[in-house]
Design a protein around this motif. Sequence first.
Motif, PDB file in Angstrom:
ATOM      1  N   UNK A 153       3.460  11.503  13.056  1.00 38.76           N
ATOM      2  CA  UNK A 153       2.984  11.888  11.729  1.00 38.76           C
ATOM      3  C   UNK A 153       3.510  10.971  10.634  1.00 38.76           C
ATOM      4  N   UNK A 154       4.340   9.996  11.007  1.00 39.67           N
ATOM      5  CA  UNK A 154       4.976   9.134  10.019  1.00 39.67           C
ATOM      6  C   UNK A 154       4.173   7.853   9.791  1.00 39.67           C
ATOM      7  N   UNK A 155       3.793   7.546   8.537  1.00 37.43           N
ATOM      8  CA  UNK A 155       3.140   6.263   8.262  1.00 37.43           C
ATOM      9  C   UNK A 155       4.143   5.122   8.388  1.00 37.43           C
ATOM     10  N   UNK A 156       3.764   4.061   9.086  1.00 34.81           N
ATOM     11  CA  UNK A 156       4.680   2.931   9.284  1.00 34.81           C
ATOM     12  C   UNK A 156       4.148   1.631   8.698  1.00 34.81           C
ATOM     13  N   UNK A 157       2.861   1.590   8.360  1.00 37.61           N
ATOM     14  CA  UNK A 157       2.298   0.389   7.739  1.00 37.61           C
ATOM     15  C   UNK A 157       0.982   0.761   7.073  1.00 37.61           C
TER      16      UNK A 157
END
Length: 209
Positions: A153-157
């Motif tokens: 669920x974490x945006x990384x780019x």
Amino acid sequence: MKHFSEEAWSDFARKVVSENEKMEMQAHIDSGCRPCAATLQVWRDVLVIAEKEHTFAPPDDVVRIAKSQFVSSPQASAGVRLLFDSNLQPIAAGIRGSIAATQFLFETDDFFIDLRLEPRREVDRTFLIGQVLKREGRGQGAQGMSICLHEGKEPIAQTSTNSLGEFQFEFAETNQLSIAIKRDVADPIVLPLYGIAGNLLKRKGLPGI
């Protein structure tokens, strides 16, 4: 003879007793009390093990991959259809066994989405090239679409499509990856990227032609 408690010897080994207590307990050991000396030695051994425990910690990337196995996998948006998967095509004899790129074509009611995944095995990374085309307007590029790469669920780019509807990412091989394509306030189009290190894109939840 008065003996000191386990807790007291634990504090002594960790050097958190007062100076007076330290002198009294040291004198007690020097007097030849074997039970207390044995207890102190146990706590000193425990302290040595505890101080070295951090050296047994697994690498951060291994922990991240292990945790990802217990995270709920992202699901594809409703209405996304798979039109083409190069994994289903015969591999030419000249390139069998090589690290080949994998290509996919998806469609929604409004867009065609072309994805090309190129693994970089020597550095455990993958290069993703994508293009979003409008269904209307003879395949005109969808400019200004927000493209976000997520791990779980974490945006990384994050990036956006250019005038031709193109975008690209480079990322470490892992599971639980997905891209979310969004314009304005509309719900994002979510495309899960499963098992990058093995089967580049696992079509979980995506209906075929």
